[in-house]
Design a protein around this motif. Structure first.
Motif, PDB file in Angstrom:
ATOM      1  N   PHE A   1      46.432 -69.498  32.367  1.00 32.89           N
ATOM      2  CA  PHE A   1      46.839 -70.505  33.347  1.00 32.89           C
ATOM      3  C   PHE A   1      45.743 -71.557  33.517  1.00 32.89           C
ATOM      4  N   LYS A   2      45.124 -71.937  32.382  1.00 33.46           N
ATOM      5  CA  LYS A   2      44.196 -73.061  32.397  1.00 33.46           C
ATOM      6  C   LYS A   2      44.937 -74.328  32.827  1.00 33.46           C
ATOM      7  N   SER A   3      44.164 -75.312  33.256  1.00 32.82           N
ATOM      8  CA  SER A   3      44.770 -76.538  33.772  1.00 32.82           C
ATOM      9  C   SER A   3      45.673 -77.219  32.740  1.00 32.82           C
ATOM     10  N   GLU A   4      45.292 -77.142  31.446  1.00 27.48           N
ATOM     11  CA  GLU A   4      46.123 -77.805  30.434  1.00 27.48           C
ATOM     12  C   GLU A   4      47.467 -77.118  30.246  1.00 27.48           C
ATOM     13  N   PHE A   5      47.579 -75.856  30.681  1.00 33.13           N
ATOM     14  CA  PHE A   5      48.840 -75.134  30.537  1.00 33.13           C
ATOM     15  C   PHE A   5      49.692 -75.179  31.809  1.00 33.13           C
ATOM     16  N   THR A   6      49.085 -75.524  32.926  1.00 26.81           N
ATOM     17  CA  THR A   6      49.856 -75.671  34.164  1.00 26.81           C
ATOM     18  C   THR A   6      50.302 -77.110  34.387  1.00 26.81           C
ATOM     19  N   ALA A   7      49.935 -78.016  33.482  1.00 22.28           N
ATOM     20  CA  ALA A   7      50.404 -79.405  33.573  1.00 22.28           C
ATOM     21  C   ALA A   7      51.920 -79.451  33.458  1.00 22.28           C
ATOM     22  N   SER A   8      52.518 -80.531  33.931  1.00 23.17           N
ATOM     23  CA  SER A   8      53.979 -80.617  33.957  1.00 23.17           C
ATOM     24  C   SER A   8      54.582 -80.551  32.555  1.00 23.17           C
ATOM     25  N   VAL A   9      53.878 -81.096  31.558  1.00 28.56           N
ATOM     26  CA  VAL A   9      54.351 -81.029  30.170  1.00 28.56           C
ATOM     27  C   VAL A   9      53.190 -80.536  29.304  1.00 28.56           C
ATOM     28  N   PRO A  10      53.016 -79.220  29.199  1.00 29.65           N
ATOM     29  CA  PRO A  10      51.905 -78.678  28.415  1.00 29.65           C
ATOM     30  C   PRO A  10      52.219 -78.592  26.926  1.00 29.65           C
ATOM     31  N   LEU A  11      51.176 -78.364  26.136  1.00 32.01           N
ATOM     32  CA  LEU A  11      51.308 -78.149  24.693  1.00 32.01           C
ATOM     33  C   LEU A  11      52.085 -79.273  24.012  1.00 32.01           C
ATOM     34  N   THR A  12      51.677 -80.506  24.295  1.00 29.09           N
ATOM     35  CA  THR A  12      52.391 -81.663  23.744  1.00 29.09           C
ATOM     36  C   THR A  12      51.945 -82.009  22.323  1.00 29.09           C
ATOM     37  N   ARG A  13      50.892 -81.375  21.826  1.00 28.22           N
ATOM     38  CA  ARG A  13      50.408 -81.710  20.488  1.00 28.22           C
ATOM     39  C   ARG A  13      51.485 -81.485  19.428  1.00 28.22           C
ATOM     40  N   ILE A  14      52.297 -80.434  19.612  1.00 30.33           N
ATOM     41  CA  ILE A  14      53.327 -80.134  18.627  1.00 30.33           C
ATOM     42  C   ILE A  14      54.369 -81.254  18.565  1.00 30.33           C
ATOM     43  N   ARG A  15      54.587 -81.922  19.686  1.00 27.37           N
ATOM     44  CA  ARG A  15      55.513 -83.060  19.699  1.00 27.37           C
ATOM     45  C   ARG A  15      54.958 -84.205  18.852  1.00 27.37           C
ATOM     46  N   ASP A  16      53.667 -84.465  18.994  1.00 25.91           N
ATOM     47  CA  ASP A  16      53.042 -85.518  18.190  1.00 25.91           C
ATOM     48  C   ASP A  16      53.061 -85.156  16.704  1.00 25.91           C
ATOM     49  N   ILE A  17      52.842 -83.866  16.422  1.00 19.39           N
ATOM     50  CA  ILE A  17      52.861 -83.417  15.019  1.00 19.39           C
ATOM     51  C   ILE A  17      54.240 -83.622  14.406  1.00 19.39           C
ATOM     52  N   ALA A  18      55.275 -83.323  15.171  1.00 17.46           N
ATOM     53  CA  ALA A  18      56.646 -83.436  14.655  1.00 17.46           C
ATOM     54  C   ALA A  18      57.067 -84.882  14.434  1.00 17.46           C
ATOM     55  N   HIS A  19      56.289 -85.851  14.940  1.00 17.33           N
ATOM     56  CA  HIS A  19      56.632 -87.257  14.771  1.00 17.33           C
ATOM     57  C   HIS A  19      55.645 -87.985  13.858  1.00 17.33           C
ATOM     58  N   ARG A  20      54.850 -87.234  13.106  1.00 19.38           N
ATOM     59  CA  ARG A  20      53.900 -87.864  12.189  1.00 19.38           C
ATOM     60  C   ARG A  20      54.637 -88.535  11.033  1.00 19.38           C
ATOM     61  N   ASN A  21      54.009 -89.569  10.473  1.00 18.04           N
ATOM     62  CA  ASN A  21      54.611 -90.297   9.361  1.00 18.04           C
ATOM     63  C   ASN A  21      54.098 -89.840   8.003  1.00 18.04           C
ATOM     64  N   ASP A  22      53.176 -88.874   8.004  1.00 24.23           N
ATOM     65  CA  ASP A  22      52.595 -88.441   6.722  1.00 24.23           C
ATOM     66  C   ASP A  22      53.147 -87.098   6.249  1.00 24.23           C
ATOM     67  N   ILE A  23      54.296 -86.683   6.798  1.00 25.51           N
ATOM     68  CA  ILE A  23      54.939 -85.446   6.342  1.00 25.51           C
ATOM     69  C   ILE A  23      56.416 -85.733   6.064  1.00 25.51           C
ATOM     70  N   PRO A  24      57.048 -84.956   5.187  1.00 23.12           N
ATOM     71  CA  PRO A  24      58.455 -85.191   4.848  1.00 23.12           C
ATOM     72  C   PRO A  24      59.370 -85.049   6.058  1.00 23.12           C
ATOM     73  N   HIS A  25      60.496 -85.735   6.011  1.00 21.11           N
ATOM     74  CA  HIS A  25      61.462 -85.716   7.117  1.00 21.11           C
ATOM     75  C   HIS A  25      61.987 -84.302   7.370  1.00 21.11           C
ATOM     76  N   ASP A  26      62.280 -83.561   6.288  1.00 23.09           N
ATOM     77  CA  ASP A  26      62.804 -82.199   6.456  1.00 23.09           C
ATOM     78  C   ASP A  26      61.808 -81.310   7.193  1.00 23.09           C
ATOM     79  N   LEU A  27      60.524 -81.462   6.889  1.00 20.27           N
ATOM     80  CA  LEU A  27      59.502 -80.664   7.564  1.00 20.27           C
ATOM     81  C   LEU A  27      59.388 -81.075   9.029  1.00 20.27           C
TER      82      LEU A  27
END
Length: 288
Positions: A142-168
């Motif tokens: 329950f660190k502060s980064e996990f109690t934030a209203s929208v935690p673990l947002t890095r995976i969202r940024d990863i899923a929208h990268r332009n350097d990986i294939p669309h299927d991935l």
């Protein structure tokens, strides 16, 4: 007492069940093995709840005004069930709810508060303290980064990268990102580890920047589920230590690294001896 211990041992080796029935007052009874019936509201989990629902059950157990023996029993079975969940012996499934990981972190903080009140009271026994310490590692962080209203947002940024294939992109979005933000569970860590193994299997197949970000996310997810190694957990608190404690920590980690190196050398030496002995036996056999 011996019979109870034997039963418990047998229970640990079988697939545990969690039985629920509804009574005339609109409550559902959850019967843990060897534990008296505990009444919980009907909106609590079904036969295969999510980890968030399991945490709610544990929180409900620990917040009741239990006598000492009941309190100790509730702690013991809470520790056992949380351990089963962490090791995958009790499968977690989506139960129709929609809770971001900050919900898990908030319930975990409440459980931690319950344990603190139990272990620091004037009537706290060594047994209660011991079992409570077994529960701590099974709770999400329950660190502060996990109690934030929208935690673990890095995976969202990863899923929208332009350097990986669309299927991935789509696979990461639907199998990890959406699932994690909808109903996080230990199974998401398993899926992330499988994806990390896959994208690093062939060097150069994917961009190094993408792989580095995914590794960071994997570390964050391990931190959330308290699944990191001892060295990782100690390293995460290093910045909060004073100089004396920091020096002691560095010495411990260095000793641990040297010991690991020595163990690896011993294993390699033993492998060399085994191969040498095998060659000698083969030579004696064919020499005959």
């Amino acid at each position: 007492m011996v019979e109870r211990q034997n039963n418990m041992t047998a229970l640990l080796l079988t697939n545990p069940t969690f039985v629920g029935v509804r009574d005339e007052n609109g409550f559902r009874d959850y019967r843990m093995p060897f534990m008296r019936t505990i009444h919980l509201p009907t909106n609590q989990p079904s036969i295969h709840p999510s980890i968030c629902a399991w945490l709610e059950v544990v929180h409900t157990l620990l917040t009741r005004n239990l006598e000492f023996e009941d309190r100790l029993e509730a702690l013991v079975y809470s520790a056992v069930y949380l351990k089963w969940i962490n090791t995958g012996q009790i499968p977690c499934f989506e139960d129709g709810g929609h809770h971001r990981p900050n919900r898990h972190a908030e319930i975990s903080r409440r459980i931690f508060g319950d344990l603190e009140r139990m272990t620091h009271g004037k009537n706290a026994s060594s047994k209660v303290i011991l079992v409570a310490r077994k529960i701590h590692p099974c709770l999400p962080s329950f660190k502060s980064e996990f109690t934030a209203s929208v935690p673990l947002t890095r995976i969202r940024d990863i899923a929208h990268r332009n350097d990986i294939p669309h299927d991935l992109k789509q696979e990461i979005k639907h199998t990890i990102q959406n699932k994690l933000h909808r109903n996080a569970g230990p199974e998401d860590l398993v899926a992330t580890e499988a994806m990390l193994s896959r994208i690093t299997k062939i060097p150069g197949q994917y961009s190094q920047a993408f792989i580095e970000q995914f590794k960071i996310f994997h570390t964050e997810l391990k931190d959330f589920f308290n699944a990191g190694s001892l060295a990782e957990l100690l390293d995460s608190i290093k910045e909060s230590l004073d100089s004396q404690c920091s020096e002691a920590l560095n010495l411990f980690l260095e000793c641990k690294r040297v010991l690991k190196h020595l163990n690896n050398m011993n294993r390699r030496r033993q492998n060399v001896y085994r191969r040498q002995e095998q060659r000698e036996r083969d030579n004696e056999h064919w020499g005959e």
